[in-house]
Design an enzyme around this catalytic site. Structure first.
Site, mmCIF file in Angstrom:
data_model
loop_
_atom_site.group_PDB
_atom_site.id
_atom_site.type_symbol
_atom_site.label_atom_id
_atom_site.label_comp_id
_atom_site.label_asym_id
_atom_site.label_seq_id
_atom_site.Cartn_x
_atom_site.Cartn_y
_atom_site.Cartn_z
ATOM 1 C CG ASP A 128 -1.606 1.221 1.429
ATOM 2 O OD1 ASP A 128 -2.660 1.302 0.526
ATOM 3 O OD2 ASP A 128 -1.769 1.838 2.098
ATOM 4 C CD GLU A 179 -2.483 2.301 -3.320
ATOM 5 O OE1 GLU A 179 -3.420 3.072 -3.584
ATOM 6 O OE2 GLU A 179 -1.945 2.305 -2.334
#
Length: 646
Positions: free
Chosen positions: A328, A381
């Site tokens: 993330d 990401e």
């Protein structure tokens, strides 16, 4: 402090120390940041010492004046079970005879200022169900894995050359049980069976789970973690999560986890100022705090902190057989000025905004995790144009296996939200992604982030009346399946969930029985099965030979036509997609080869299977779209068509 765990044994209150469970070599490797199994040493572990069973505790707290273990077993008395520091390591240890599993505990840290902090164990394998914040003694050994065939194949596989259609899931809101316990959450075991059945029937290859590491606040969706080594107790125990992964593997489904090394919350029981001073985070708030999120940033220049994270990634991959991690907020780690105003960030030694320590961390992490050593994949990401995210560290890259294609997602959604009349003025939004499709190994994502915070659900982003919305979405998903890159859809998007996603509420599964929704779901399943069947759709995703436009410039009619190929040059696929409600009865498409073109899928029928009367058209020698051959195909409003040819 909650005291819900059982008191299962009588324990001796006098602590025993100097057991030798953590060796000099362990301490050296930890200090170097290369002890990839440090979780087997730090934390709480059932052990036998001097012939007696008990629980061994160890914690890294180098700034502390003293540390003790507290729990139900000693009445949470900080004087009963003091810990002893191990030389030159900052590690404290203690042994409690007779202590078993299922016991609540914390570390009571006395700071240099004399303050007393009650901290959850950073390496705990299990945690108390919220709102409790204690760690729980646990034995994670002894699970009977039966996914050996899957694991062996994983180590041999080349994920770039394989299909990957990911179903992103928030377990707490996928479905709920009609029961009061734990807010009606499915257990890991219950979810394993129903989720595997659904995913397999739809045609997905992988499940990606949000928020499995323990976190105190439901509304963080699992992205503000306090228990990096603990599968959240919302859905069950660590071994029940092992059951979940094992079961999905036996059904031929991969399991990916969201993983959050970018930041952690300020909760008093968590990692923030763990021993009274910044320990896991950068000390300078200009590097150590995210102003946008109100969270702390890991200190990637500290070996023990990097070791904590890299070992954690290894822990999920090896101890839980997880097939990969979606990392993330990578951009927030790479840029020192991410989310920070002028004057509130610190340039690196070259005066740049690149976090050199984070870059080195990623290269180290991905070198350890990827490849045939574990067979795991690492997904970034990363929302910027940072070069070489999926290139090898040896060539200056970061070493990830895949990168989320955030640029494609943004352009795709901007186009799809437009009234069809205005799409002709924005045709390039759909073609631009091809210009950089081979620069990285991409995953095309329509994730949870796109259906929250007043962004509308996927179906409600679409223009027009209800029938138009569903026709638009079918056309959009067809384009997505045909475009180079692996695929990801968030739960509910495949049947047209109306409401924005809410972590507190289950999806509206009753909608899947309504005609429009049922038709969309069946069409999505048809696309996924088509995708898995034909290597042309995935084997050359990052190769120029895998894709070619037939007509990228038909903006006035908002029609896209293109070809996907595999290495063999056989079983090629021709895509035709009409993004307007205007039928084109006189449509003609150019093709490169003579011969028969067989219709595999269209927007009305879905996937043509054995026994169906699929349309077959012979191309004739007639130039069209710059191609030497062509055939006529009356293209309906919002029409989609996929043909196979050799």
């Amino acid at each position: 402090m909650a005291k819900t765990a059982k008191k299962n044994t009588k324990v001796e209150k006098k602590p025993q120390v100097g057991m030798g469970f953590i060796s000099e070599l362990d301490r050296y490797l930890f200090g170097q940041g290369t002890h990839y199994k440090i979780f087997e040493k730090l934390g709480a572990h059932p052990k036998t010492y001097k012939g007696k069973a008990g629980m061994y505790f160890a914690v890294w707290a180098p700034h502390a004046k003293s540390v003790s273990v507290v729990g139900d077993f000693n009445g949470w008395d900080t004087t009963v079970t003091p810990m002893t520091p191990l030389a030159d390591s900052g590690i404290y240890e203690a042994f409690v005879f007779g202590l078993g599993t299922g016991e609540l505990y914390k570390f009571a840290v006395t700071t240099q200022k004399g303050d007393l902090l009650y901290k959850a164990d950073p390496y705990a394998f299990s945690a108390e169900f919220r709102p409790g914040t204690a760690s729980v003694t646990t034995d994670i050994t002894g699970f009977a894995w039966s996914d050996g065939v899957w694991m062996a194949e994983r180590r041999k596989a080349d994920p770039a050359k394989a299909p990957m259609a990911i179903y992103e899931v928030h377990l707490g809101s996928w479905k709920k049980k009609d029961r009061p316990e734990k807010d009606g959450y499915y257990t890991y075991k219950e979810a394993a069976h129903e989720l595997a059945d659904y995913v397999k029937a739809m045609g997905y290859t992988h499940v990606e789970l949000m928020g499995i590491a323990e976190h105190p606040f439901d509304g963080s969706w699992g992205y503000q973690v306090t228990g990096y080594y603990a599968p959240t107790s919302r859905y069950g125990t660590p071994k029940e999560f092992m059951y979940f992964v094992n079961y999905l593997h036996k059904k031929g489904i991969g399991v990916l986890l969201d993983w959050v090394p970018a930041h952690f919350p300020r909760d008093a029981h968590g990692l923030a100022d763990f021993d009274g001073e910044p320990l896991y985070e950068y000390a300078d708030p200009r590097k150590g705090e995210h102003p946008d999120w109100g969270t702390k940033v890991f200190d990637f220049g500290k070996n023990e902190v990097k070791n904590f994270l890299i070992a954690n990634a290894m822990y999920w991959v090896e101890n839980y057989h997880v097939d990969g991690l979606r990392v993330d907020a990578v951009a927030s780690m790479l840029y020192l000025d991410y989310g920070r105003s002028e004057g509130n960030w610190i340039p690196n030694e070259y005066g740049e905004n690149k976090n050199l320590e984070a870059i080195e961390f990623f290269r180290h992490l991905n070198s350890v995790l990827t490849g045939h050593l574990t067979g795991a994949i690492m997904i970034a990401e990363e929302s910027t144009a940072w070069p070489g995210v999926t290139k090898g560290p040896e060539t200056g890259g970061l070493g990830f296996t895949f990168k989320w294609n955030m640029g494609w997602m943004h352009d795709f959604l901007e186009y799809m939200k437009l009234d069809p009349y205005f799409r002709k003025f924005n045709h390039n939004k759909m073609t631009f992604g091809i210009t950089y499709a081979t620069s990285e190994q991409y995953i095309l994502t329509l994730s949870h982030d796109e259906v929250v915070h007043l962004k509308c659900s996927m179906i409600n982003k679409m223009p027009g009346y209800p029938e138009d919305k569903f026709a638009n979405l079918k056309a959009g998903y067809t384009f997505m399946i045909g475009h180079p890159g692996k695929k990801l859809l968030f739960m509910g998007q495949d049947f047209g969930q109306y409401h924005e996603w809410d972590e507190k509420t289950a999806l509206d599964w009753y909608l899947a029985e309504e005609p429009f929704h049922q038709d969309l779901q069946a069409y999505c399943s048809a696309l996924l099965h088509l995708y898995r069947k034909y290597p042309a759709l995935w084997s050359l995703d990052s190769d120029f030979d895998g894709f070619s436009w037939i007509n990228a410039n038909d903006g006035d009619r908002s029609i896209f036509s293109f070809i996907r190929r595999d290495e063999t040059g056989k079983k090629n696929l021709l895509f035709i997609i009409n993004f307007t409600p205007m039928a084109r009865e006189d449509y003609r498409v150019g093709v490169p080869n003579p011969g028969v073109y067989t219709l595999l899928l269209d927007h009305l029928h879905g996937l043509y299977r054995r026994g169906d009367s699929a349309l077959k058209i012979r191309a004739r020698k007639q130039e069209c779209d710059g191609q030497p051959y062509s055939f006529a195909y009356p293209l309906p409003a919002y029409g989609t068509a996929v043909f196979r040819f050799n």
